[in-house]
Write an enzyme that holds these catalytic residues in place. Structure first.
Site, PDB file in Angstrom:
ATOM      1  N   CYS A   1       0.869  -1.191  -0.073  1.00 34.17           N
ATOM      2  CA  CYS A   1       0.073  -0.078  -0.037  1.00 34.17           C
ATOM      3  C   CYS A   1       0.839   1.275  -0.099  1.00 34.17           C
ATOM      4  O   CYS A   1       1.449   1.508  -1.022  1.00 34.17           O
ATOM      5  CB  CYS A   1      -0.870  -0.144   1.056  1.00 34.17           C
ATOM      6  SG  CYS A   1      -2.378   1.086   0.946  1.00 34.17           S
TER       7      CYS A   1
ATOM      8  N   GLU B   1      -1.774  -8.847   2.956  1.00 37.83           N
ATOM      9  CA  GLU B   1      -1.618  -9.490   4.356  1.00 37.83           C
ATOM     10  C   GLU B   1      -3.150 -10.096   4.999  1.00 37.83           C
ATOM     11  O   GLU B   1      -3.194 -10.859   5.734  1.00 37.83           O
ATOM     12  CB  GLU B   1      -0.798  -8.650   5.497  1.00 37.83           C
ATOM     13  CG  GLU B   1      -1.561  -7.384   5.825  1.00 37.83           C
ATOM     14  CD  GLU B   1      -0.965  -6.484   4.876  1.00 37.83           C
ATOM     15  OE1 GLU B   1      -0.648  -6.681   3.675  1.00 37.83           O
ATOM     16  OE2 GLU B   1      -0.923  -5.179   5.245  1.00 37.83           O
TER      17      GLU B   1
ATOM     18  N   HIS C   1      -3.541  -4.727   0.295  1.00 34.57           N
ATOM     19  CA  HIS C   1      -2.975  -5.346   1.626  1.00 34.57           C
ATOM     20  C   HIS C   1      -3.024  -6.976   1.522  1.00 34.57           C
ATOM     21  O   HIS C   1      -4.035  -7.549   2.000  1.00 34.57           O
ATOM     22  CB  HIS C   1      -3.723  -4.631   2.626  1.00 34.57           C
ATOM     23  CG  HIS C   1      -3.405  -3.429   3.183  1.00 34.57           C
ATOM     24  ND1 HIS C   1      -2.648  -2.953   3.867  1.00 34.57           N
ATOM     25  CD2 HIS C   1      -4.122  -2.270   2.730  1.00 34.57           C
ATOM     26  CE1 HIS C   1      -2.409  -1.783   4.150  1.00 34.57           C
ATOM     27  NE2 HIS C   1      -3.382  -1.136   3.375  1.00 34.57           N
TER      28      HIS C   1
HETATM   29  N1  GLN Z   1      -2.083   6.955   2.825  1.00 40.18           N
HETATM   30  C1  GLN Z   1      -1.922   6.094   1.581  1.00 40.18           C
HETATM   31  C2  GLN Z   1      -3.267   6.355   1.182  1.00 40.18           C
HETATM   32  O1  GLN Z   1      -4.355   6.741   1.587  1.00 40.18           O
HETATM   33  C3  GLN Z   1      -1.710   4.570   2.012  1.00 40.18           C
HETATM   34  C4  GLN Z   1      -2.624   3.979   2.803  1.00 40.18           C
HETATM   35  C5  GLN Z   1      -2.076   2.554   3.336  1.00 40.18           C
HETATM   36  O2  GLN Z   1      -0.927   2.345   3.496  1.00 40.18           O
HETATM   37  N2  GLN Z   1      -3.134   1.768   3.666  1.00 40.18           N
HETATM   38  O3  GLN Z   1      -3.489   6.168   0.017  1.00 40.18           O
END
Ligand code: GLN
Length: 574
Positions: free
Chosen positions: A384, A546, A544
């Site tokens: 992410c 995970e 994600h």
């Molecule tokens: N802050 C980034 C976004 O909102 C990544 C978010 C995250 O890593 N879950 O796009």
């Protein structure tokens, strides 16, 4: 008819009720029953989306976009099944529904009261989540004696009246301390927990005793007598090195068979947890060791480190490690320590992970670490924010886009390679904070010939996801978008910003491949995966992964990442 198993906690929180619940579920599932699990969080928040991860631990995301307490993650990892958001109940949801119904006139003329309206709504939600399963486990958060969980205890007693005593059992998970100045295991707090449960009309069928060391027969008997339960119903659950040992230990105490007996179900015990045990022994007696640097925020609550901030990443690494017969040693390094470019210490690790995150804290340090991984052929996995930063690093250092950035970090950057897409901005302006994230499972087409595709093929996830996509097609809460190819997978999301398509072509020309994308219904593409083909392992994803990693079927990306770490180790040893 669904049978219910209620799990409550005694003495202190954090003793592993969630792991115990997940383990009981796993055992029953291995016996051939269908199982689901519900987590009750008695707080007034509607969900965990607005809780601060630095206090509460990481937020879990379900396929259908729920932002939930971590325990649902344990259920999914242990049971190897997707658990929907409705399996998390909070007091906030219950009260909100009842008050909304009152406003709509559903109870017209009646006084709306705590009893029966609140327990009735709780029961309705429980039965809805349990419907169609042989067993429904319900973990009541908090500790017996908390004011907050009284409505839920009342509701399960009332459920007992509705479905009959034979269809519900109660398990108390308690803690037995050994105060260091006394040096003796004390049962008194457990006795008090049993008494408090009794005050709510609940008499546990089983008492699972968490403690540092196993419970001796003297204390077992004492608790049995106090709780008035049969011998064999007090089970010792001492600390273990790996949580994945818990189902094995409980099964060795015949807990599964004993539970079936309580329900009056006769079932021959089969040889169970076969594959599971192999993986547990791979963790306990590993053949290799892999050292991973997890570069994130170093989090403290008061004087103590918060262990839960990256729990799903840790568990995904452990599961992939078990499948590869390797122990994964994870070092959490604060990204701020790399702000002065002193990334040299990273050479002692076999691989580097940059996990998800929000805000700009420590970002320059993370960028330096990514540059180190890219230039030194160090296996790298970005999750992410980790992918967004990998794109930024590449734009700055390979594509000469000076000070390229995400508009989350620098709203005025000349090269906004990560940005909020125009129509998303509209969404954000029009709705409440928290409702504008890309949340839950999204489909992504993977590029033919990419490393990412080969990993999803190799670990059989491609086939599994194809089947799930068939089931989900047409369900509104799932964002499948347009499926362009046969190579479609599902991963979960929790973020606002995206790779800016304006720069994608220029970046790709210089050698960073966008190896997977989600195609929205309006045909707009959202970049989901990146990789550098000539690097041993430089892969990152906007998702994600995970959250979809399970103990018995680890995430393809984590698996591939560790495989690359092992490969790099063996090359070094030549
Ligand atoms: N802050 C980034 C976004 O909102 C990544 C978010 C995250 O890593 N879950 O796009």
């Amino acid at each position: 008819m669904t049978r219910y198993i209620i799990i409550v906690g005694g003495v202190i929180s954090g003793i592993g009720k969630g792991i115990t619940t997940a383990s009981i579920g796993k055992i029953l599932k291995e016996y051939g029953y269908s199982v689901t699990a519900i987590k009750i969080d008695p707080y007034l928040n509607y969900d965990a989306g607005t809780l601060r991860p630095t206090e509460h631990g990481e937020v879990w995301v379900t396929d259908d976009g729920g932002e939930i307490d971590q325990d649902l993650g344990n259920y999914e990892r242990f049971l190897d099944q997707d658990i929907p958001r409705k399996n998390n109940l909070t007091s906030g949801q219950v009260y909100k529904t009842v008050i909304e119904q009152e406003r709509k006139g559903k109870f017209l003329g009646k006084t709306v009261q705590f009893i029966p309206h609140i327990p009735d709504e709780i029961k309705k939600r429980i039965r809805d989540a349990g419907n169609g399963y042989d067993f429904c486990l319900i973990e009541i958060g908090g500790t017996i004696g908390d004011y907050e969980n009284i409505p839920f205890l009342f509701a399960v007693k009332s459920l007992e009246r509705d479905i009959g005593k034979n269809n519900i059992i109660y398990v108390l998970v308690t803690y037995l301390p050994v105060p260091s100045n006394i040096g003796e295991m004390k049962t008194k707090p457990t006795q008090q927990a049993i008494r408090m449960l009794g005050e709510n009309g609940i008499f546990p069928n089983f008492i699972l005793c968490r403690s540092k060391t196993p419970l001796d027969s003297v204390r077992k008997e004492k608790i049995e007598k106090y709780a008035n339960i049969s011998p064999g119903s007090v089970i010792s659950e001492p600390d273990v090195d790996t949580i994945y040992r818990v189902p094995v230990d409980l099964e060795e105490n015949s807990l599964g068979i004993k539970i079936l007996k309580e329900f009056g179900i006769a079932k021959e015990k089969q040889q169970i947890l076969h594959e599971w045990k192999k993986l547990v022994s791979a963790i306990e007696f590993p053949q290799k060791k892999i050292k991973i640097a997890l570069i994130g925020k170093y989090v403290k609550i008061g004087a103590y480190d918060l262990k839960d901030a990256y729990i799903s990443v840790n568990e995904a690494l452990k599961s992939a490690g078990a499948a590869l017969n390797a122990k994964v040693e994870i070092t959490l390094i604060c990204s701020k320590s790399f702000e002065a470019s002193n990334t040299g210490i990273l050479s002692q690790y076999d691989g580097i992970i940059i996990p998800g995150g929000f805000g700009c804290s420590g970002v320059e340090g993370k960028l330096n670490a990514i540059e180190f991984a890219r230039k030194n052929s160090k296996p790298f996995l970005g999750l992410c924010l980790g992918m967004q930063l990998a794109v930024i690093e590449f734009a700055r250092n390979v594509c000469s886009m000076e000070k390229a950035n995400s508009t989350e970090i620098d709203p005025y950057t000349e090269y906004p390679v990560i940005d909020i897409l125009p129509d998303q901005e509209k969404l954000i302006n029009n709705s409440d904070y928290g409702a504008t994230m890309r949340l839950g499972a999204y489909a992504a087409d993977l590029k033919p010939g990419s490393k990412v595709l080969s990993l999803y093929q190799k670990t059989k996830r491609l086939d599994q996801d194809k089947k799930r996509i068939q089931i989900l097609t047409g369900q509104k809460s799932f964002r499948l978008g347009k499926l362009e190819t046969e190579n479609v997978i599902l991963e979960r999301h929790r973020h606002r910003y995206e790779v800016n398509p304006e720069f994608a072509e220029e970046i790709e020309k210089k050698g960073l491949v966008f190896s997977g994308a989600h195609t929205r219904n309006d045909s707009k593409k959202l970049m989901e995966f990146i990789e550098i083909p000539e690097h041993p392992f430089f892969i990152a994803t906007q998702s994600h992964p995970e959250f979809k990693s399970r103990f018995e079927s680890p995430s393809p990306l984590f698996y591939g990442f560790l495989e690359a770490c092992i490969h790099a180790q063996s090359k070094q040893n030549l």
